[in-house]
Design an enzyme around this catalytic site. Structure first.
Site, PDB file in Angstrom:
ATOM      1  N   ARG A   1       0.839  -1.209   0.000  1.00 19.51           N
ATOM      2  CA  ARG A   1       0.000   0.000   0.000  1.00 19.51           C
ATOM      3  C   ARG A   1       0.865   1.248   0.000  1.00 19.51           C
ATOM      4  NH1 ARG A   1      -4.218  -1.943   4.223  1.00 19.51           N
ATOM      5  NH2 ARG A   1      -5.161  -3.596   2.999  1.00 19.51           N
TER       6      ARG A   1
ATOM      7  N   ARG B   1      20.781  -7.225   7.467  1.00 15.98           N
ATOM      8  CA  ARG B   1      20.241  -8.581   7.603  1.00 15.98           C
ATOM      9  C   ARG B   1      20.904  -9.341   8.743  1.00 15.98           C
ATOM     10  NH1 ARG B   1      21.762 -11.380   2.962  1.00 15.98           N
ATOM     11  NH2 ARG B   1      23.089  -9.587   2.563  1.00 15.98           N
TER      12      ARG B   1
HETATM   13  N1  LIG Z   1      16.650 -17.356  -1.274  1.00 17.64           N
HETATM   14  C1  LIG Z   1      17.865 -16.992  -0.583  1.00 17.64           C
HETATM   15  C2  LIG Z   1      18.714 -18.240  -0.341  1.00 17.64           C
HETATM   16  C3  LIG Z   1      20.030 -18.042   0.364  1.00 17.64           C
HETATM   17  C4  LIG Z   1      19.910 -17.198   1.620  1.00 17.64           C
HETATM   18  O1  LIG Z   1      19.161 -17.525   2.570  1.00 17.64           O
HETATM   19  N2  LIG Z   1      20.635 -16.057   1.628  1.00 17.64           N
HETATM   20  C5  LIG Z   1      20.695 -15.165   2.766  1.00 17.64           C
HETATM   21  C6  LIG Z   1      22.129 -14.665   2.935  1.00 17.64           C
HETATM   22  S1  LIG Z   1      22.782 -13.960   1.365  1.00 17.64           S
HETATM   23  C7  LIG Z   1      19.775 -13.956   2.600  1.00 17.64           C
HETATM   24  O2  LIG Z   1      19.632 -13.198   3.546  1.00 17.64           O
HETATM   25  N3  LIG Z   1      19.157 -13.755   1.407  1.00 17.64           N
HETATM   26  C8  LIG Z   1      18.364 -12.593   1.164  1.00 17.64           C
HETATM   27  C9  LIG Z   1      17.172 -12.881   0.333  1.00 17.64           C
HETATM   28  O3  LIG Z   1      16.706 -14.046   0.232  1.00 17.64           O
HETATM   29  O4  LIG Z   1      16.592 -11.896  -0.198  1.00 17.64           O
HETATM   30  C10 LIG Z   1      18.573 -15.927  -1.403  1.00 17.64           C
HETATM   31  O5  LIG Z   1      18.079 -15.630  -2.500  1.00 17.64           O
HETATM   32  O6  LIG Z   1      19.558 -15.349  -0.960  1.00 17.64           O
END
Ligand SMILES: N[C@@H](CCC(=O)N[C@@H](CS)C(=O)NCC(=O)O)C(=O)O
Ligand SMILES: N[C@@H](CCC(=O)N[C@@H](CS)C(=O)NCC(=O)O)C(=O)O
Ligand SMILES: N[C@@H](CCC(=O)N[C@@H](CS)C(=O)NCC(=O)O)C(=O)O
Lengths: 104, 104, 104
Positions: free
Chosen positions: B31, B104
């Site tokens: 939104r 993060r």
């Molecule tokens: N789907 C995740 C898989 C791997 C993961 O869990 N990465 C962590 C550390 S790079 C993360 O915080 N990813 C951020 C996200 O998923 O947008 C990714 O695209 O990165």
């Protein structure tokens, strides 16, 4: 205990079949609109079907968790009935979203 | 057996509520930044909130699986405590990621 | 009942480790191809690895559900064996998809 679980198990199985149906719709849509993996873009019609399935997949573990928590700790019968209603709602959501973003 | 499951069930429920909270944040962000479904792009602020929720959703089934495996086969109490810590860590991850990608 | 569950629990744990391995591959790929979160685009190599992990994550809850439903209501042994085959198939899917979209 296992007897109580039969109704919940049946709703769970129905949920799995519904998710399989949603996935198949994405596969058909990928063919129809020529959106080959790993692409997820393409025409809005495809994106709506793609997102509808993604959204339903996202909530599927939550649905199962609530179904079984309520089934084990509250009432298996009531929980199974609510589960059925949820699955029906998801089907309508999927069809509505596929047709138009306002139809979710 | 069912008594042991109460603590695990409580942590599971808390996890469901946390996921619901994350989803609500995406709905509010849609939104606020006018990103209507099926779009998933938009300003970086929206994308961070969207990806934070997607990432947490992706790990939610794994979290539940490990919680219950450890709870049933090792120790229900210890598993519930670790589960709480995980959920707290996820909350911090979500807030940090929403604020900045480095957070993060 | 708990004895029957040991085989299913072991396959479940293996599934969790496999998902962890897929996630690590995405993290490595993010570094290798410099695709910082919240981005999900980038070169086709990255997108294939990203989508391979996303696709496997999407089916992971369905896999676990079918594994345990079949294990509890049909046969724990047969279900565990089929689960192992599924996990092996997923590994091949992931490697194939990472190498080329046709390799899925
Ligand atoms: N789907 C995740 C898989 C791997 C993961 O869990 N990465 C962590 C550390 S790079 C993360 O915080 N990813 C951020 C996200 O998923 O947008 C990714 O695209 O990165
Ligand atoms: N992943 C969801 C999380 C929030 C949600 O469930 N939103 C509802 C109401 S705006 C929805 O239908 N989202 C459509 C979608 O996920 O494509 C999103 O991106 O919107
Ligand atoms: N989310 C999947 C749902 C359907 C599905 O599982 N498709 C298979 C066969 S086309 C696949 O390998 N999809 C690749 C992908 O998800 O990136 C998709 O977008 O395709």
């Amino acid at each position: 205990m296992l007897e109580d679980a039969v109704g919940l198990g049946a709703v769970t199985l129905l949920g799995v079949l519904e998710q399989a149906y949603f996935s198949l719709q994405v596969i058909y849509a990928r063919r129809k609109f020529s959106v080959s993996p790993p692409d997820t873009g393409g025409p809005p019609e495809f994106q709506r079907i793609f997102r509808a399935q993604a959204n339903c997949s996202e909530y599927f573990p939550i649905f199962l968790t609530v179904l079984w928590l309520a089934g084990v700790f509250l009432s298996p019968g009531l929980s199974a009935v609510c589960g059925l209603l949820y699955l029906y709602g998801r089907l309508r959501y999927f069809w509505g979203y596929s047709a138009s973003a306002q139809g979710r």
